[in-house]
Write a protein that holds these residues in place. Structure first.
Motif, mmCIF file in Angstrom:
data_model
loop_
_atom_site.group_PDB
_atom_site.id
_atom_site.type_symbol
_atom_site.label_atom_id
_atom_site.label_comp_id
_atom_site.label_asym_id
_atom_site.label_seq_id
_atom_site.Cartn_x
_atom_site.Cartn_y
_atom_site.Cartn_z
ATOM 1 N N GLY A 199 -8.449 14.643 -11.046
ATOM 2 C CA GLY A 199 -8.619 14.826 -12.480
ATOM 3 C C GLY A 199 -7.415 14.423 -13.300
ATOM 4 O O GLY A 199 -7.531 14.146 -14.500
ATOM 5 N N SER A 200 -6.239 14.348 -12.667
ATOM 6 C CA SER A 200 -5.022 13.959 -13.391
ATOM 7 C C SER A 200 -4.786 12.453 -13.365
ATOM 8 O O SER A 200 -3.811 11.967 -13.953
ATOM 9 N N LEU A 201 -5.643 11.718 -12.670
ATOM 10 C CA LEU A 201 -5.497 10.268 -12.550
ATOM 11 C C LEU A 201 -6.615 9.568 -13.335
ATOM 12 O O LEU A 201 -7.785 9.939 -13.212
ATOM 13 N N HIS A 202 -6.240 8.554 -14.085
ATOM 14 C CA HIS A 202 -7.211 7.808 -14.886
ATOM 15 C C HIS A 202 -7.036 6.315 -14.601
ATOM 16 O O HIS A 202 -5.909 5.813 -14.493
ATOM 17 N N PHE A 203 -8.166 5.623 -14.487
ATOM 18 C CA PHE A 203 -8.146 4.242 -14.037
ATOM 19 C C PHE A 203 -8.815 3.313 -15.041
ATOM 20 O O PHE A 203 -9.766 3.696 -15.722
ATOM 21 N N ARG A 204 -8.318 2.066 -15.077
ATOM 22 C CA ARG A 204 -8.934 1.029 -15.899
ATOM 23 C C ARG A 204 -10.213 0.534 -15.237
ATOM 24 O O ARG A 204 -10.317 0.517 -14.007
ATOM 25 N N PRO A 205 -11.193 0.085 -16.012
ATOM 26 C CA PRO A 205 -12.449 -0.426 -15.436
ATOM 27 C C PRO A 205 -12.207 -1.687 -14.604
ATOM 28 O O PRO A 205 -11.272 -2.452 -14.864
ATOM 29 N N ALA A 252 0.832 -1.206 0.000
ATOM 30 C CA ALA A 252 0.000 0.000 0.000
ATOM 31 C C ALA A 252 0.864 1.253 0.000
ATOM 32 O O ALA A 252 0.522 2.263 -0.633
ATOM 33 N N GLN A 253 1.985 1.212 0.709
ATOM 34 C CA GLN A 253 2.888 2.367 0.730
ATOM 35 C C GLN A 253 3.510 2.593 -0.650
ATOM 36 O O GLN A 253 3.633 3.733 -1.108
ATOM 37 N N GLN A 254 3.887 1.490 -1.322
ATOM 38 C CA GLN A 254 4.396 1.623 -2.682
ATOM 39 C C GLN A 254 3.310 2.151 -3.622
ATOM 40 O O GLN A 254 3.580 2.961 -4.522
ATOM 41 N N ALA A 255 2.076 1.707 -3.403
ATOM 42 C CA ALA A 255 0.946 2.199 -4.201
ATOM 43 C C ALA A 255 0.751 3.689 -4.005
ATOM 44 O O ALA A 255 0.484 4.430 -4.960
ATOM 45 N N ALA A 256 0.898 4.162 -2.759
ATOM 46 C CA ALA A 256 0.757 5.595 -2.480
ATOM 47 C C ALA A 256 1.805 6.394 -3.240
ATOM 48 O O ALA A 256 1.501 7.440 -3.830
ATOM 49 N N VAL A 257 3.053 5.902 -3.235
ATOM 50 C CA VAL A 257 4.123 6.590 -3.955
ATOM 51 C C VAL A 257 3.808 6.631 -5.453
ATOM 52 O O VAL A 257 3.946 7.673 -6.108
ATOM 53 N N THR A 258 3.356 5.507 -6.003
ATOM 54 C CA THR A 258 3.008 5.438 -7.434
ATOM 55 C C THR A 258 1.925 6.450 -7.785
ATOM 56 O O THR A 258 2.034 7.194 -8.775
ATOM 57 N N LEU A 259 0.873 6.493 -6.985
ATOM 58 C CA LEU A 259 -0.243 7.400 -7.250
ATOM 59 C C LEU A 259 0.169 8.861 -7.083
ATOM 60 O O LEU A 259 -0.201 9.718 -7.895
ATOM 61 N N LEU A 260 0.928 9.150 -6.035
ATOM 62 C CA LEU A 260 1.358 10.528 -5.790
ATOM 63 C C LEU A 260 2.278 11.029 -6.903
ATOM 64 O O LEU A 260 2.153 12.175 -7.361
ATOM 65 N N GLN A 261 3.191 10.188 -7.352
ATOM 66 C CA GLN A 261 4.072 10.588 -8.439
ATOM 67 C C GLN A 261 3.292 10.777 -9.736
ATOM 68 O O GLN A 261 3.569 11.702 -10.509
ATOM 69 N N ALA A 262 2.281 9.924 -9.969
ATOM 70 C CA ALA A 262 1.440 10.089 -11.152
ATOM 71 C C ALA A 262 0.660 11.396 -11.095
ATOM 72 O O ALA A 262 0.345 11.992 -12.132
ATOM 73 N N ALA A 263 0.346 11.849 -9.865
ATOM 74 C CA ALA A 263 -0.378 13.114 -9.691
ATOM 75 C C ALA A 263 0.553 14.322 -9.679
ATOM 76 O O ALA A 263 0.104 15.452 -9.507
ATOM 77 N N LEU A 276 -6.353 1.151 -6.144
ATOM 78 C CA LEU A 276 -6.260 2.309 -7.044
ATOM 79 C C LEU A 276 -4.997 2.243 -7.906
ATOM 80 O O LEU A 276 -5.037 2.522 -9.109
ATOM 81 N N ALA A 277 -3.875 1.867 -7.303
ATOM 82 C CA ALA A 277 -2.621 1.791 -8.061
ATOM 83 C C ALA A 277 -2.673 0.680 -9.105
ATOM 84 O O ALA A 277 -2.125 0.811 -10.200
ATOM 85 N N ARG A 278 -3.316 -0.441 -8.774
ATOM 86 C CA ARG A 278 -3.421 -1.541 -9.726
ATOM 87 C C ARG A 278 -4.267 -1.139 -10.936
ATOM 88 O O ARG A 278 -4.030 -1.645 -12.045
ATOM 89 N N GLN A 279 -5.249 -0.303 -10.729
ATOM 90 C CA GLN A 279 -6.148 0.096 -11.817
ATOM 91 C C GLN A 279 -5.681 1.363 -12.520
ATOM 92 O O GLN A 279 -6.315 1.802 -13.482
ATOM 93 N N LEU A 280 -4.593 1.950 -12.052
ATOM 94 C CA LEU A 280 -4.120 3.204 -12.626
ATOM 95 C C LEU A 280 -3.671 3.023 -14.070
ATOM 96 O O LEU A 280 -2.885 2.128 -14.388
ATOM 97 N N GLU A 281 -4.156 3.888 -14.935
ATOM 98 C CA GLU A 281 -3.708 3.907 -16.322
ATOM 99 C C GLU A 281 -2.346 4.604 -16.385
ATOM 100 O O GLU A 281 -2.193 5.708 -15.876
ATOM 101 N N PRO A 282 -1.357 3.963 -17.007
ATOM 102 C CA PRO A 282 -0.045 4.623 -17.092
ATOM 103 C C PRO A 282 -0.126 5.886 -17.931
ATOM 104 O O PRO A 282 -0.867 5.953 -18.917
ATOM 105 N N SER A 283 0.622 6.909 -17.516
ATOM 106 C CA SER A 283 0.625 8.170 -18.265
ATOM 107 C C SER A 283 1.462 8.008 -19.523
ATOM 108 O O SER A 283 2.418 7.223 -19.569
ATOM 109 N N HIS A 284 1.107 8.744 -20.548
ATOM 110 C CA HIS A 284 1.818 8.657 -21.830
ATOM 111 C C HIS A 284 2.487 9.981 -22.127
ATOM 112 O O HIS A 284 2.025 11.029 -21.727
#
Length: 402
Positions: A279-285, A192-203, A394-402
């Motif tokens: 708004g800057s985060l997009h997720f897979r269904p 979960a901590q790694q997921a937080a870092v992933t999401l925060l960096q994506a934001a 949330l991190a598992r469903q996160l769409e990678p940024s392009h």
């Protein structure tokens, strides 16, 4: 047991001042999980305030009977949320327990182990090599029902823990954040901590990670004031060395203690920052139904329950349903599940009954103690619901940024 506003017969100090704020209205009783369990006034916030006042004024002796009512308190702070007089019940409880010191029944050896993440991680690895998850339930059943070691074994997660959280180099100019890993969470919530870092960096945030150690929450709430202050000093040193502007924890149960150690510093649940930039985060269904358990600390301390729901509902096709309330607490409450396993199990089973009405495919909870406690009940009841931190999902469903 009503609090009498009588003249002081002994130095009352801070505890008596806090107790005198109570107007004895009783609005706290319907939201108190221990009062619901026992229907005993001494097991309510109002009753405990009366006990604390009497002890502080020297009107009562701190015998085992009075002490037990204070130790049974979960510290959920539902009472503070409904109190019309704004009684600082959490502070009163901490001060009273500090006055009395740690309880004799406190599982000191087990708590010392829990507070040492490096040792805990090593023992977890050894347990994985030995296949402990395959036979821990049989071993636990040989121990007495009230044994804290029995509760610890039943709550032990399967498999080896994830690797400690890491951050990649980030040269952007966004506000600098520091993530506090904690003790148990650094081992059993590393994903979960790694997921937080992933999401925060994506934001767009720059995140660093503090060393892993105990924030002192279990000592603070267990009356071990000296040990709690040592932990607070360690928090201050690590924070000063971080150079960050905000401190984060994915474990809501640590937030109150971190804020106490760092007055004036912004200590947040990362959910709050992520929701602000949703708004800057997009997720897979994900076409699944999830039951969301909201820990007491997330509602009453972090106050990020609405923000978390906002984030989860950005996952297309996800059906996320909050557990009905009451019950108001799963019973984990820091070390409470180890000190009073039978009471904790009663509260947990009530929570799982509520979850079952939602017919979920998974159960989400953001507090590691709650999630391990709930997972143990799920395992014992044969419910087969995977449990995870909402940030992991949330991190598992996160769409990678392009």
């Amino acid at each position: 047991m009503l609090l009498e506003k009588s003249p002081l017969h002994a130095p009352a100090g801070r505890i008596a001042e806090l107790a005198d704020q109570c107007v004895q209205c009783g609005l706290c009783l319907p939201v108190c999980p221990t009062y619901a369990l026992d229907r005993n006034e001494a097991e309510s916030p109002r009753g405990r305030i009366a006990i604390a006042s009497a002890l502080a004024r020297g009107l009562a002796e701190p015998g085992a009977g009075l002490r037990e009512h204070l130790d049974h308190c979960l510290g959920c702070l539902n009472c503070e949320k409904v109190c019309p007089a704004n009684v600082q019940y959490g502070e009163l409880l901490i001060e009273t327990r500090a006055l009395l010191g740690p309880a004799s029944h406190r599982p000191r050896l087990l708590l010392e182990l829990v507070k040492r993440p490096a040792l805990l991680r090593a023992l977890r690895r050894v347990g994985g090599w030995l296949g402990l998850s395959l036979w821990k339930n049989r071993l636990a059943r040989r121990l007495p029902q009230r044994s804290p070691w029995r509760a610890a074994l039943l709550g032990l997660p399967a498999g080896s823990p994830a690797a400690p959280v890491r951050v990649s180099d980030n040269k952007n100019e966004q506000p600098r954040l520091a993530l506090f890993p904690g003790c148990v969470a650094s081992v059993d919530d590393a994903e979960a901590q790694q997921a937080a870092v992933t999401l925060l960096q994506a934001a767009g945030f720059h995140v660093s990670v503090l060393p892993a150690f105990c924030c002192g929450a279990m000592d603070l709430h267990g009356g071990a004031a000296a040990a709690a202050e040592q932990a607070a000093q360690q928090v201050r040193r690590a924070w000063a060395a971080s150079g960050a502007s905000q401190l984060l924890s994915v474990t809501p149960g640590c937030l109150g203690t971190l804020r106490r150690a760092l007055p004036g510093i912004s200590v947040l649940d990362p959910v709050e920052l992520l929701a602000a930039r949703a708004g800057s985060l997009h997720f897979r269904p994900l076409a699944q139904r999830m039951a969301l358990h909201l820990p007491c600390t997330q509602i009453n301390v972090a106050r990020t329950d609405a923000a978390l729901l906002q984030l989860l509902r950005r996952i297309p096709e996800l059906d996320v349903l909050s557990l009905p309330r009451p019950p108001y607490c799963c019973g984990a409450a820091g070390s409470h599940l180890l000190e009073f396993p039978a009471r904790a199990a009663q509260l947990r089973d009530a929570t799982l009954r509520q979850a079952a009405t939602l017919e979920p495919q998974q159960l989400l909870s953001s507090n590691i103690g709650c999630r391990l406690h709930l997972a143990a009940g799920i395992d014992q009841q044969g419910l087969h619901w995977p449990t995870r931190h909402p940030l992991t999902l949330l991190a598992r469903q996160l769409e990678p940024s392009h």
